[in-house]
Design a protein around this motif. Structure first.
Motif, PDB file in Angstrom:
ATOM      1  N   PRO A 104       0.830  -1.214   0.000  1.00  0.00           N
ATOM      2  CA  PRO A 104       0.000   0.000   0.000  1.00  0.00           C
ATOM      3  C   PRO A 104       0.863   1.264   0.000  1.00  0.00           C
ATOM      4  N   TYR A 105       0.434   2.262  -0.764  1.00  0.00           N
ATOM      5  CA  TYR A 105       1.147   3.536  -0.747  1.00  0.00           C
ATOM      6  C   TYR A 105       0.395   4.587   0.056  1.00  0.00           C
ATOM      7  N   SER A 106      -0.840   4.288   0.439  1.00  0.00           N
ATOM      8  CA  SER A 106      -1.588   5.176   1.312  1.00  0.00           C
ATOM      9  C   SER A 106      -2.806   4.439   1.833  1.00  0.00           C
ATOM     10  N   HIS A 107      -3.348   4.943   2.937  1.00  0.00           N
ATOM     11  CA  HIS A 107      -4.604   4.436   3.476  1.00  0.00           C
ATOM     12  C   HIS A 107      -5.567   5.611   3.592  1.00  0.00           C
ATOM     13  N   LEU A 108      -6.792   5.415   3.108  1.00  0.00           N
ATOM     14  CA  LEU A 108      -7.789   6.475   3.158  1.00  0.00           C
ATOM     15  C   LEU A 108      -8.953   6.038   4.030  1.00  0.00           C
ATOM     16  N   PRO A 109      -9.551   6.976   4.770  1.00  0.00           N
ATOM     17  CA  PRO A 109     -10.743   6.635   5.558  1.00  0.00           C
ATOM     18  C   PRO A 109     -11.937   6.423   4.646  1.00  0.00           C
ATOM     19  N   ALA A 110     -12.811   5.493   5.035  1.00  0.00           N
ATOM     20  CA  ALA A 110     -14.068   5.317   4.305  1.00  0.00           C
ATOM     21  C   ALA A 110     -14.913   6.564   4.504  1.00  0.00           C
ATOM     22  N   GLN A 111     -15.541   7.039   3.413  1.00  0.00           N
ATOM     23  CA  GLN A 111     -16.314   8.273   3.478  1.00  0.00           C
ATOM     24  C   GLN A 111     -17.646   8.106   2.764  1.00  0.00           C
ATOM     25  N   THR A 112     -18.627   8.876   3.173  1.00  0.00           N
ATOM     26  CA  THR A 112     -19.870   8.995   2.437  1.00  0.00           C
ATOM     27  C   THR A 112     -19.856  10.361   1.772  1.00  0.00           C
ATOM     28  N   LEU A 168       8.939  -2.984  -7.683  1.00  0.00           N
ATOM     29  CA  LEU A 168       7.942  -1.936  -7.467  1.00  0.00           C
ATOM     30  C   LEU A 168       7.878  -1.543  -5.995  1.00  0.00           C
ATOM     31  N   ASP A 169       7.906  -2.534  -5.116  1.00  0.00           N
ATOM     32  CA  ASP A 169       7.865  -2.233  -3.680  1.00  0.00           C
ATOM     33  C   ASP A 169       9.106  -1.445  -3.240  1.00  0.00           C
ATOM     34  N   LYS A 170      10.266  -1.815  -3.768  1.00  0.00           N
ATOM     35  CA  LYS A 170      11.485  -1.084  -3.415  1.00  0.00           C
ATOM     36  C   LYS A 170      11.419   0.365  -3.912  1.00  0.00           C
ATOM     37  N   ALA A 171      10.855   0.551  -5.100  1.00  0.00           N
ATOM     38  CA  ALA A 171      10.692   1.906  -5.634  1.00  0.00           C
ATOM     39  C   ALA A 171       9.765   2.723  -4.737  1.00  0.00           C
ATOM     40  N   LEU A 172       8.648   2.126  -4.299  1.00  0.00           N
ATOM     41  CA  LEU A 172       7.731   2.810  -3.393  1.00  0.00           C
ATOM     42  C   LEU A 172       8.407   3.146  -2.069  1.00  0.00           C
ATOM     43  N   GLN A 173       9.171   2.204  -1.551  1.00  0.00           N
ATOM     44  CA  GLN A 173       9.856   2.423  -0.276  1.00  0.00           C
ATOM     45  C   GLN A 173      10.834   3.587  -0.360  1.00  0.00           C
ATOM     46  N   ARG A 174      11.495   3.740  -1.511  1.00  0.00           N
ATOM     47  CA  ARG A 174      12.453   4.840  -1.668  1.00  0.00           C
ATOM     48  C   ARG A 174      11.747   6.196  -1.689  1.00  0.00           C
ATOM     49  N   ILE A 175      10.605   6.279  -2.386  1.00  0.00           N
ATOM     50  CA  ILE A 175       9.922   7.574  -2.438  1.00  0.00           C
ATOM     51  C   ILE A 175       9.182   7.881  -1.136  1.00  0.00           C
ATOM     52  N   LYS A 176       8.896   6.839  -0.343  1.00  0.00           N
ATOM     53  CA  LYS A 176       8.374   7.085   1.003  1.00  0.00           C
ATOM     54  C   LYS A 176       9.487   7.585   1.919  1.00  0.00           C
ATOM     55  N   ALA A 177      10.637   6.904   1.845  1.00  0.00           N
ATOM     56  CA  ALA A 177      11.734   7.191   2.783  1.00  0.00           C
ATOM     57  C   ALA A 177      12.306   8.588   2.614  1.00  0.00           C
ATOM     58  N   ASP A 178      12.385   9.082   1.373  1.00  0.00           N
ATOM     59  CA  ASP A 178      13.018  10.387   1.171  1.00  0.00           C
ATOM     60  C   ASP A 178      12.017  11.551   1.164  1.00  0.00           C
ATOM     61  N   GLY A 179      10.737  11.263   1.466  1.00  0.00           N
ATOM     62  CA  GLY A 179       9.765  12.339   1.626  1.00  0.00           C
ATOM     63  C   GLY A 179       9.010  12.737   0.371  1.00  0.00           C
ATOM     64  N   ARG A 180       9.306  12.114  -0.769  1.00  0.00           N
ATOM     65  CA  ARG A 180       8.619  12.520  -2.001  1.00  0.00           C
ATOM     66  C   ARG A 180       7.135  12.148  -1.995  1.00  0.00           C
ATOM     67  N   LEU A 181       6.789  10.997  -1.429  1.00  0.00           N
ATOM     68  CA  LEU A 181       5.384  10.617  -1.353  1.00  0.00           C
ATOM     69  C   LEU A 181       4.623  11.558  -0.424  1.00  0.00           C
ATOM     70  N   GLU A 182       5.246  11.908   0.692  1.00  0.00           N
ATOM     71  CA  GLU A 182       4.632  12.856   1.622  1.00  0.00           C
ATOM     72  C   GLU A 182       4.399  14.211   0.944  1.00  0.00           C
ATOM     73  N   ALA A 183       5.379  14.659   0.158  1.00  0.00           N
ATOM     74  CA  ALA A 183       5.246  15.940  -0.544  1.00  0.00           C
ATOM     75  C   ALA A 183       4.096  15.897  -1.547  1.00  0.00           C
ATOM     76  N   LEU A 184       3.952  14.783  -2.242  1.00  0.00           N
ATOM     77  CA  LEU A 184       2.846  14.626  -3.195  1.00  0.00           C
ATOM     78  C   LEU A 184       1.504  14.693  -2.481  1.00  0.00           C
ATOM     79  N   SER A 185       1.412  13.994  -1.356  1.00  0.00           N
ATOM     80  CA  SER A 185       0.164  13.969  -0.603  1.00  0.00           C
ATOM     81  C   SER A 185      -0.198  15.362  -0.095  1.00  0.00           C
ATOM     82  N   GLN A 186       0.792  16.087   0.400  1.00  0.00           N
ATOM     83  CA  GLN A 186       0.546  17.450   0.871  1.00  0.00           C
ATOM     84  C   GLN A 186       0.125  18.362  -0.280  1.00  0.00           C
ATOM     85  N   LYS A 187       0.750  18.181  -1.431  1.00  0.00           N
ATOM     86  CA  LYS A 187       0.450  19.015  -2.599  1.00  0.00           C
ATOM     87  C   LYS A 187      -0.984  18.824  -3.074  1.00  0.00           C
TER      88      LYS A 187
END
Length: 213
Positions: free
Chosen positions: A111-119, A185-204
């Motif tokens: 998983p690259y993110s978890h989202l809450p269930a919403q109505t 693919l998992d290693k690629a995801l782990q790298r963009i999580k570890a260096d903050g790029r995924l967090e930056a995308l989510s904030q953006k």
């Protein structure tokens, strides 16, 4: 010439090893074929004629990490997952939620993110949630599965709190039987999580941190 029949008998034994894994096909092409729908902001949509959004930028980052070109292919809901299953696309990066039904058909990235269930409801018709009777005869969209049932401008009208037991994991599906690609693919995801790029995308795109398990 007498050796030819013996050599021919060896061919069926060698043939299983000739089948390339998905990662080999991608590297040979130099291209990761990514399917998405491009009709759900802020995940993926067109702005001033240009494709943009969280899923689009995530796809480009992952292709860079795999050291191949990103080929983003816009398709419809009916073709999205069936195209991945048939090999027309390598992956779908389209806010796909992990479900038991899909687990029977595909393998997935971590998983690259978890989202809450919403109505949710149409943006122009916000209404209070007094009872389930409010929804009788209405078409609803839910933030779970491969996409929303109801298209168009939407607004959250209810959200469970706390959401720890009501979350959906967003994952990247691909054809079953490709463990080397899954590892890459998992290693690629782990790298963009570890260096903050995924967090930056989510904030953006969402104005919030990517919710991690």
């Amino acid at each position: 010439m007498r050796l030819l029949p013996g050599l021919m008998l060896l061919l069926p034994l060698a043939s299983p090893f000739a089948q390339a894994e998905l990662i080999d096909d991608i590297n040979d092409r130099g291209e990761l074929r990514i399917a998405l729908e491009a009709d759900m902001a802020p995940f993926s949509f067109k702005q001033d004629g240009r494709l943009t959004g969280f899923d689009v930028e995530l796809a480009e980052l992952l292709a860079q990490e795999l050291e191949v070109h990103s080929s983003i292919l816009v398709t419809g809901n009916a073709d999205l997952l069936s195209g991945v299953e048939s090999g027309k696309y390598d992956v779908a990066i389209n806010h796909v939620a992990l479900t038991q039904e899909l687990q029977d058909r595909f393998d997935f990235s971590e998983p690259y993110s978890h989202l809450p269930a919403q109505t949710i409801a149409r943006q122009e018709q916000p209404r209070s949630l007094n009872s389930l009777a409010m929804f009788q005869g209405q078409t609803l969209g839910v933030a779970q599965g491969n996409g929303f049932v109801e298209r168009g401008p939407l607004v959250t009208v209810a959200q469970k709190t706390p959401v720890t037991d009501e979350e959906v994991a967003l994952v990247i599906p691909f054809q079953k039987g490709n463990p080397a690609f899954q590892a890459s693919l998992d290693k690629a995801l782990q790298r963009i999580k570890a260096d903050g790029r995924l967090e930056a995308l989510s904030q953006k795109w969402f104005g919030m941190s990517a919710r991690q398990p």
